[in-house]
Design a protein around this motif. Structure first.
Motif, PDB file in Angstrom:
ATOM      1  N   LYS A  37       0.825  -1.220   0.000  1.00 47.79           N
ATOM      2  CA  LYS A  37       0.000   0.000   0.000  1.00 47.79           C
ATOM      3  C   LYS A  37       0.852   1.261   0.000  1.00 47.79           C
ATOM      4  O   LYS A  37       1.966   1.263   0.519  1.00 47.79           O
ATOM      5  N   TYR A  38       0.265   2.330  -0.507  1.00 48.96           N
ATOM      6  CA  TYR A  38       0.892   3.659  -0.426  1.00 48.96           C
ATOM      7  C   TYR A  38       0.396   4.359   0.836  1.00 48.96           C
ATOM      8  O   TYR A  38      -0.819   4.433   1.055  1.00 48.96           O
ATOM      9  N   GLY A  39       1.310   4.871   1.647  1.00 51.40           N
ATOM     10  CA  GLY A  39       0.875   5.646   2.813  1.00 51.40           C
ATOM     11  C   GLY A  39       1.669   6.929   2.980  1.00 51.40           C
ATOM     12  O   GLY A  39       1.319   7.772   3.800  1.00 51.40           O
ATOM     13  N   CYS A  40       2.774   7.072   2.215  1.00 51.25           N
ATOM     14  CA  CYS A  40       3.574   8.291   2.350  1.00 51.25           C
ATOM     15  C   CYS A  40       4.454   8.528   1.126  1.00 51.25           C
ATOM     16  O   CYS A  40       4.722   9.653   0.762  1.00 51.25           O
ATOM     17  N   GLY A  41       4.967   7.470   0.520  1.00 47.68           N
ATOM     18  CA  GLY A  41       5.829   7.613  -0.651  1.00 47.68           C
ATOM     19  C   GLY A  41       7.236   8.058  -0.336  1.00 47.68           C
ATOM     20  O   GLY A  41       8.023   8.292  -1.255  1.00 47.68           O
ATOM     21  N   ASN A  43       9.265   6.522   2.376  1.00 45.27           N
ATOM     22  CA  ASN A  43       9.934   5.577   3.275  1.00 45.27           C
ATOM     23  C   ASN A  43       9.743   5.909   4.755  1.00 45.27           C
ATOM     24  O   ASN A  43      10.663   5.782   5.560  1.00 45.27           O
ATOM     25  N   VAL A  44       8.551   6.346   5.105  1.00 45.80           N
ATOM     26  CA  VAL A  44       8.275   6.693   6.491  1.00 45.80           C
ATOM     27  C   VAL A  44       7.220   5.779   7.104  1.00 45.80           C
ATOM     28  O   VAL A  44       7.400   5.232   8.189  1.00 45.80           O
ATOM     29  N   CYS A  45       6.108   5.601   6.395  1.00 47.11           N
ATOM     30  CA  CYS A  45       4.976   4.898   7.009  1.00 47.11           C
ATOM     31  C   CYS A  45       5.119   3.389   6.962  1.00 47.11           C
ATOM     32  O   CYS A  45       4.538   2.673   7.758  1.00 47.11           O
ATOM     33  N   LYS A  46       5.864   2.884   5.983  1.00 50.95           N
ATOM     34  CA  LYS A  46       6.157   1.447   5.841  1.00 50.95           C
ATOM     35  C   LYS A  46       4.962   0.620   5.366  1.00 50.95           C
ATOM     36  O   LYS A  46       4.996  -0.604   5.438  1.00 50.95           O
ATOM     37  N   ALA A  47       3.921   1.272   4.885  1.00 49.79           N
ATOM     38  CA  ALA A  47       2.757   0.527   4.396  1.00 49.79           C
ATOM     39  C   ALA A  47       3.093  -0.303   3.165  1.00 49.79           C
ATOM     40  O   ALA A  47       2.417  -1.274   2.862  1.00 49.79           O
ATOM     41  N   CYS A  48       4.153   0.070   2.441  1.00 51.06           N
ATOM     42  CA  CYS A  48       4.488  -0.637   1.206  1.00 51.06           C
ATOM     43  C   CYS A  48       5.494  -1.755   1.438  1.00 51.06           C
ATOM     44  O   CYS A  48       5.935  -2.392   0.485  1.00 51.06           O
ATOM     45  N   ASN A  58      11.404  -0.962   1.155  1.00 51.60           N
ATOM     46  CA  ASN A  58      10.240  -0.143   0.859  1.00 51.60           C
ATOM     47  C   ASN A  58      10.270   0.317  -0.590  1.00 51.60           C
ATOM     48  O   ASN A  58      11.022   1.213  -0.959  1.00 51.60           O
ATOM     49  N   CYS A  60       8.550   2.119  -2.407  1.00 43.56           N
ATOM     50  CA  CYS A  60       8.280   3.517  -2.781  1.00 43.56           C
ATOM     51  C   CYS A  60       9.568   4.301  -2.905  1.00 43.56           C
ATOM     52  O   CYS A  60       9.570   5.395  -3.449  1.00 43.56           O
TER      53      CYS A  60
END
Ligand code: FES
Ligand code: FES
Lengths: 158, 786
Positions: A37-41, A43-48, A58, A60
């Motif tokens: 998933k995309y959550g920040c693009g 390398n902060v949220c780690k959703a990807c 990551n 992104c």
């Protein structure tokens, strides 16, 4: 447009795309692999979070041009196959602890958890509170407590 | 399940505990015409109506008589939209829930209710989300933690009626009476061992015409599914990555689209100076100016980001360009309603406290995202929406079409927290698709969320309490806030319900503007504090705001509970003892006592650490939270890259009385999640306004709770409420958690904090650029593998 070949969830794939496209968009927008998933693009949220050659990364924040033909990328979709089962033990622990709320962060959480446990095991240890504290993945639904429990539970079966 | 005998039980021996009589369990259901069995019930709940039939005791605060839940339930009533259960030829049940699933677990709890009433395994029940159904009007609005409250009985009635009809059909086939039959996991069996499946019976049980049938619901003591812990029905999809969110849907030709947004909050685009250059960029297919910025459509989102970073846009910076935190605070102070100087006896003591609460972002992890395919004279939209009918109306108006030309599909969303009450993302996608003449897959960049997305408004809360010796004589709270935008339909739904209220209450509530009304309906101090007034005033409509999870309650609760601790300190009484002495509601008292016991209140704690306790009453239930916090320098100063650490809550015990609990496992999850929100509100998360722009642009500067902030020890205690009506759960823990952490912090450090979150004064990050409005995509990701 250059062609890029790599191994995605056990299968060799080739895409025509510019070198500097980020891997996340190659996966999601061009190959239709939507688990990461995309959550920040940035390398902060780690959703990807996915794996490259068995380690968490990551997509992104990685250019497709930096991926080599024999690099193996595993997304949440390919995780069960890495253990030859329907579900990876970490996914089973996740279901057993009823971790997901909205579920958006969970593919990334599980991929991060698996890599973390492998790393700790490589280093000959078992998951500690400090290891759990080090996880950077955001869960805006606040499922953190159950994530901690599930990681400890899933690690025992890994 | 249905039953015919009346039964009244009293399982607790508590004076408050009373099971409803048979009359209160008698309902009307409908069998609808169809080739297989379809049963339905109205969302007009007789219980909700009965609950409004109240005697007015002396000097109650309004929420004791009627609260937001009642009004929402009542607001759902006049349209009396039927909700229906269909049993197909395979014997499986189908139900379209007129609500949005945003992670709170209502699909699972609704499936459980149907499993209970139908006697069917949960995997044979398919609960889906209904698309916009205008005839349901405000029934189709998920907010204020109201779903279970307002749908519980209707879903039960429809389910129970279906089971009743299947039994009667079986009785005909087998030529026996219904008494000789029972249901058993999706079948009907008789004493001789004959078995008929629901699938076989469904068409026999169906009707050609609409029939009105009386249904008697069974009492809670007989529940076998409701009240047991069940895992989420969508857990497998979530952990395998197959759960689909809006951006995962495969809609042909809906290409990635993003918007280049203004450098100031609520600024506007004037023109794109280098349109030709942008159109020549790799992957770019369309560019269009829309109200909120410059939209660009490309083959990938990566290309959208690159295009936005190259755009040269002339901006209208808007009315906020000279505003900052301090100037808005100044405005709030000017708008504060004065305290009434109370007439108090000589020797009375007065405590005056003033608290400030900063802007917070209500963004979920899934950013605003929607797919829109707008054609010449019709449109189709896919989005996570909590008020789809309103979105449909707004989109139609925006596109210049009749609402019936706009199809709105509700997709499960990645969290809401109040953020998705509005259709901002769906409207924006529709505008972009119309302007470009092609379908779009529109997503906000993360940086857009705290800067342009809905915010919890900045506010102040002043409290004045007077005391004579140990007694509290007066308690006045003045809450002053930047305007909360309720224009998402919640407002209309509630205010129109006012007309339905019994006249005395209608008079008392009718004169208030909507935000005051919400405030009045949700705020209730469950303490004997003498003369209590809690008033709201609002100022400044220029911000994009919304009703973030728990709306006013967290801030109001923090201010009130800190004041209680201050009263306790001044009169030399233990904070728990003071609360127990002043609590005037037996259910609240039980919850507080339970957490105090589980959390070992009053135990010896090392210097720099402390316990804190706080409670909150709302949503037809209550929560109490006890925490332990560590504010010692070694903890506060621990270093983690791109993070705030600060004080660590080391333990949390959350007690919750949420009325009748459908799924305790889901309730526990909501409490845990609510705690993470509450703790962030007190300790870490806020948006800084400077020169009209919010500095935060991602999770590395908007500090929502992370694993290193999470209490290593956490326990949720679910109370037996002694009532058989469910309360709301989605938001209930936020206020009491925020307050318990604040109280613990004050006791550990010896200073009562006055600005929240406590770390707001210090900006520990370098703000990302405003032009371009999105940061570059990093390239060094392979350096951080593990
Ligand atoms: S989207 Fe990759 S880390 Fe956030
Ligand atoms: S489950 Fe919603 S963000 Fe983690």
């Amino acid at each position: 447009m250059p062609k890029h070949t790599f191994v995605l969830n056990g299968e060799r794939v080739t895409v025509k795309v510019a070198n500097d496209e980020r891997v996340l968009w190659v996966l999601r927008d061009l190959l239709g692999v939507t688990g990461p998933k995309y959550g920040c693009g940035i390398n902060v949220c780690k959703a990807c979070t996915s794996h490259i050659n068995g380690k968490a990364f990551n997509p992104c924040s990685v250019r497709i041009g930096d991926i080599a033909p024999d690099d193996e990328i595993t997304t949440i979709e390919g995780l069960p196959d890495t253990v030859g089962r329907d579900l990876h033990p970490m996914q089973e622990a996740w279901i057993d602890r009823d971790v997901p709320q909205c579920g958006y962060c969970q593919p990334g959480q599980i991929m991060a958890a698996v890599a973390l446990v492998r790393k700790v095991q490589r280093e000959g240890g078992t998951i500690t509170e400090a290891d759990l504290d080090s996880i950077r993945n955001i869960c805006r639904c606040g499922t953190y407590t159950r994530i901690r429990e599930a990681i400890v539970q899933g690690a025992r079966k890994m | 399940m249905t039953e015919t005998a009346a039964s009244t039980t009293d399982s607790g021996g508590d004076a408050e505990r009373a099971r409803p009589s048979l009359d209160r369990r008698r309902f009307v259901g409908y069998v609808l015409g169809g080739s297989t069995l379809i049963t339905a019930a109205s969302m007009l709940s007789p219980t909700a109506a009965a609950a409004l039939d109240l005697e007015v005791p002396s000097l109650p605060q309004i929420p004791e008589l009627i609260d937001l839940e009642d009004l929402q339930t009542l607001a759902a009533a006049p349209t009396a939209g039927l909700i229906a259960v269909r049993i197909d030829e395979q014997g499986e049940a189908h139900f379209a829930l007129p609500r949005a699933e945003v992670g709170q677990g209502i699909v699972t709890s609704t499936t459980m209710i149907l499993a209970e009433e139908l006697d069917l395994p949960m995997d044979k029940i398919h609960v889906t989300l209904a698309p916009a159904r205008p005839e349901l009007l405000f029934n189709q609005l998920t907010g204020g933690s109201n779903t279970t409250v307002s749908t519980f009985e209707a879903v039960r009635v429809a389910g129970a009626l279906a089971r009743m009809r299947l039994l009667s059909a079986a009785a005909q086939v087998l030529d026996v009476t219904v008494d000789e039959l029972r249901t058993l996991v999706g079948t009907v069996v008789d004493a001789a061992g004959n078995i008929l499946t629901f699938g076989e019976l469904s068409s026999l049980a169906s009707s050609e015409v609409v029939e009105r049938v009386e249904v008697v619901l069974s009492p809670p003591e007989t529940f076998r599914v409701i009240g047991t812990g069940r895992r989420r029905t969508d857990a497998r999809e979530a952990v395998t990555g197959t759960k689909q969110f809006a951006m995962d849907l495969d809609v042909p030709n809906a290409l990635p689209t993003m918007v280049c947004r203004p450098p100031t909050h609520m600024g506007k685009p004037v023109r794109l100076r280098n349109k030709a250059e942008i159109l020549r960029m790799r992957g770019v297919t369309h560019v269009a100016i829309i109200e909120t910025g410059v939209a660009v459509r490309c083959k990938t989102f990566g290309q959208c980001i690159d295009a936005i970073r190259k755009m040269d846009v002339e901006w209208d910076l808007g009315d906020l360009k000279d505003e900052s935190d301090d100037s808005i605070l100044e405005r709030l102070r000017r708008a504060e309603i004065p305290m009434v100087v109370p007439e108090v006896p000589v020797g009375a003591r007065q405590i005056d406290l003033e608290f400030e609460f900063m802007f917070r972002s209500s963004a979920a992890l899934e950013p605003y995202a929607a797919i829109a395919d707008v054609r010449e004279n019709s449109a189709e939209i896919w989005a996570g929406l909590k008020a789809p009918i309103l979105a449909q109306t707004n989109i139609a108006r925006e596109l210049g079409m009749l609402p019936n030309r706009v199809t709105v599909n509700v997709v499960t969303s990645g969290g809401s927290f109040g953020h998705k009450l509005f259709g901002d993302h769906a409207i924006e996608a529709a505008r972009a698709s119309q302007a470009m003449g092609v379908p779009v897959r529109l997503m906000w960049h993360r940086a857009d969320e705290p800067r342009q997305g809905r915010l919890h408004p900045m506010c102040t809360s002043r409290v004045r309490a007077t005391m004579l010796r140990d007694e509290v004589l007066t308690f006045e709270q003045r809450h002053t806030s930047v305007v909360t935008d309720f224009s998402h339909g919640f407002g209309e739904a509630i205010t129109s319900a006012l007309d339905e209220l019994p006249t005395e209450l209608g008079r008392r509530l009718g004169g208030l503007v909507f935000s005051e009304l919400i405030f009045t309906l949700t705020q209730e101090l469950p303490y004997n504090l003498g003369l209590v007034t809690q008033l709201l005033s609002e100022t400044d409509q220029r911000f994009s705001t919304g009703s973030m999870r728990n709306i006013y309650s967290p801030d109001v609760c923090v201010a009130a509970e800190l004041t209680l601790d201050e009263i306790a300190r001044q009169i030399g009484q233990d904070p728990l003892e003071l609360r127990l002495r002043l609590i005037r509601d037996a259910r609240v008292r039980r919850t507080v006592e339970a957490v105090a016991k589980r959390g070992d209140w009053g135990k010896r704690m090392p210097a720099g650490t402390a316990q804190g306790i706080a409670l909150h009453k709302e949503y037809k239930g209550n929560t109490a939270v006890l925490v332990e916090i560590d504010c010692r320098p070694a903890t506060v100063k621990r270093k983690i890259r791109d993070a705030v650490t600060g004080p660590r809550v080391t333990k949390a015990v959350i007690g919750v009385d949420a009325g009748l609990v459908v799924n305790p496992m889901g309730l526990e999850a909501q409490m845990q999640g609510g705690f993470m929100d509450g703790m962030a509100l007190t300790l870490t998360s806020s948006c800084h306004l400077r020169d009209g722009a919010f500095l935060e642009a991602s999770w590395d500067n908007y500090y929502y709770t992370r694993q290193w902030n999470v209490p290593p020890e956490m326990e949720v205690v679910i109370m037996d409420p002694g009532v058989d009506i469910p309360g709301g759960a989605g938001e209930a823990a936020v206020g009491s958690s925020a307050a318990a952490v604040a109280c613990a912090y004050a006791r550990a450090t010896g200073r009562v904090p006055t600005r929240f979150p406590i770390n707001h004064g210090e900006i520990t990050f370098k703000p990302k650029t405003f032009i371009p409005p999105v940061p570059p995509s990093p390239t060094n990701g392979l350096k951080f593998t593990y």
